[in-house]
Write a protein that holds these residues in place. Structure first.
Motif, PDB file in Angstrom:
ATOM      1  N   LYS A   5       0.498  -1.569   0.078  1.00 51.60           N
ATOM      2  CA  LYS A   5       0.074   0.163  -0.077  1.00 51.60           C
ATOM      3  C   LYS A   5       1.033   1.393   0.512  1.00 51.60           C
ATOM      4  CE  LYS A   5      -4.395  -1.993   0.032  1.00 51.60           C
ATOM      5  NZ  LYS A   5      -4.920  -1.753  -1.248  1.00 51.60           N
ATOM      6  N   GLU A   6       2.000   1.404   0.719  1.00 54.11           N
ATOM      7  CA  GLU A   6       2.944   2.042   1.044  1.00 54.11           C
ATOM      8  C   GLU A   6       3.231   2.939   0.013  1.00 54.11           C
ATOM      9  OE1 GLU A   6       5.611   1.251   3.563  1.00 54.11           O
ATOM     10  OE2 GLU A   6       4.184   2.291   5.094  1.00 54.11           O
ATOM     11  N   GLU A   9       1.297   4.189  -2.464  1.00 50.56           N
ATOM     12  CA  GLU A   9       0.599   5.616  -2.408  1.00 50.56           C
ATOM     13  C   GLU A   9       2.211   6.795  -2.723  1.00 50.56           C
ATOM     14  OE1 GLU A   9      -2.013   7.729  -0.762  1.00 50.56           O
ATOM     15  OE2 GLU A   9      -2.868   5.379  -1.588  1.00 50.56           O
ATOM     16  N   LYS A  12       2.254   7.125  -6.449  1.00 51.84           N
ATOM     17  CA  LYS A  12       0.813   8.084  -6.717  1.00 51.84           C
ATOM     18  C   LYS A  12       0.423   9.587  -6.639  1.00 51.84           C
ATOM     19  CE  LYS A  12      -3.587   5.446  -6.884  1.00 51.84           C
ATOM     20  NZ  LYS A  12      -4.591   5.444  -5.167  1.00 51.84           N
ATOM     21  N   LYS A  13       2.416   9.723  -5.804  1.00 52.20           N
ATOM     22  CA  LYS A  13       1.864  11.035  -5.078  1.00 52.20           C
ATOM     23  C   LYS A  13       2.098  12.086  -5.818  1.00 52.20           C
ATOM     24  CE  LYS A  13       3.717  12.744  -0.858  1.00 52.20           C
ATOM     25  NZ  LYS A  13       4.366  12.393   0.701  1.00 52.20           N
ATOM     26  N   ARG A  16      -0.378  12.817  -8.747  1.00 52.88           N
ATOM     27  CA  ARG A  16      -1.432  12.756  -8.545  1.00 52.88           C
ATOM     28  C   ARG A  16      -2.379  14.676  -8.402  1.00 52.88           C
ATOM     29  NH1 ARG A  16      -2.298  10.394  -2.673  1.00 52.88           N
ATOM     30  NH2 ARG A  16      -3.491   9.038  -3.682  1.00 52.88           N
ATOM     31  N   GLU A  90      -3.470  -0.553  -8.618  1.00 48.65           N
ATOM     32  CA  GLU A  90      -4.508  -0.508  -7.168  1.00 48.65           C
ATOM     33  C   GLU A  90      -4.732  -2.097  -7.106  1.00 48.65           C
ATOM     34  OE1 GLU A  90      -7.395   0.727  -3.410  1.00 48.65           O
ATOM     35  OE2 GLU A  90      -6.875   1.688  -5.076  1.00 48.65           O
TER      36      GLU A  90
END
Length: 151
Positions: A5-6, A9, A12-13, A16, A90
């Protein structure tokens, strides 16, 4: 060690688009559009009396318009790619239980690079055309000013 999950993220950062960015883009777009409108009106006023000023106004409007197109194109295509890419990333991360975090991160990086490859290529072409247009505009403006001083 990072969890999957990290990893998601973290990937994605940078891609985004935040709501504040959207508001800023809308405000800047409205300002640039009004400036283009003013430059086109200025071109129409100066066309009969001051050809050099009219040419400079037209080139200014052209460059602002092309820059605005480039910005809107970049923003909309980024959003379009992100809407399709992030759910797939995801889903891939959730389904890749047997793979290690490093393997998953490598595959996800490749997926992101593949998704943005065409976008990056097209953006680089447009960006090169935009800066060439600005250089040509400055050249035309300088030539027009020199001719107006000579005549």
């Amino acid at each position: 060690m990072k969890s999957k999950k990290e990893v998601l993220e973290e990937i994605k950062k940078p891609y985004r688009i935040k709501p504040l960015t959207t508001v800023i883009v809308l405000i800047v777009t409205a300002f640039i559009f009004m400036t283009i409108n003013g430059a086109v009106i200025d071109f129409g006023r100066k066309l009969a009396s001051d050809f050099v000023g009219a040419l400079i106004s037209l080139l200014f409007a052209w460059n602002l318009g092309f820059g605005l197109y480039l910005g809107i194109w970049q923003y909309l295509n980024s959003r379009k790619i992100n809407k399709v890419l992030f759910p797939k990333l995801e889903q891939f991360i959730n389904e890749s239980d047997e793979k290690s975090v490093d393997e998953t991160e490598t595959v996800v990086d490749k997926m992101v690079n593949a998704a943005y490859a065409d976008y990056t290529e097209e953006y680089n072409k447009l960006y090169k055309i935009y800066w060439t247009s600005i250089k040509i505009s400055f050249g035309f403006s300088l030539i027009a000013i020199v001719i107006s001083f000579v005549i």
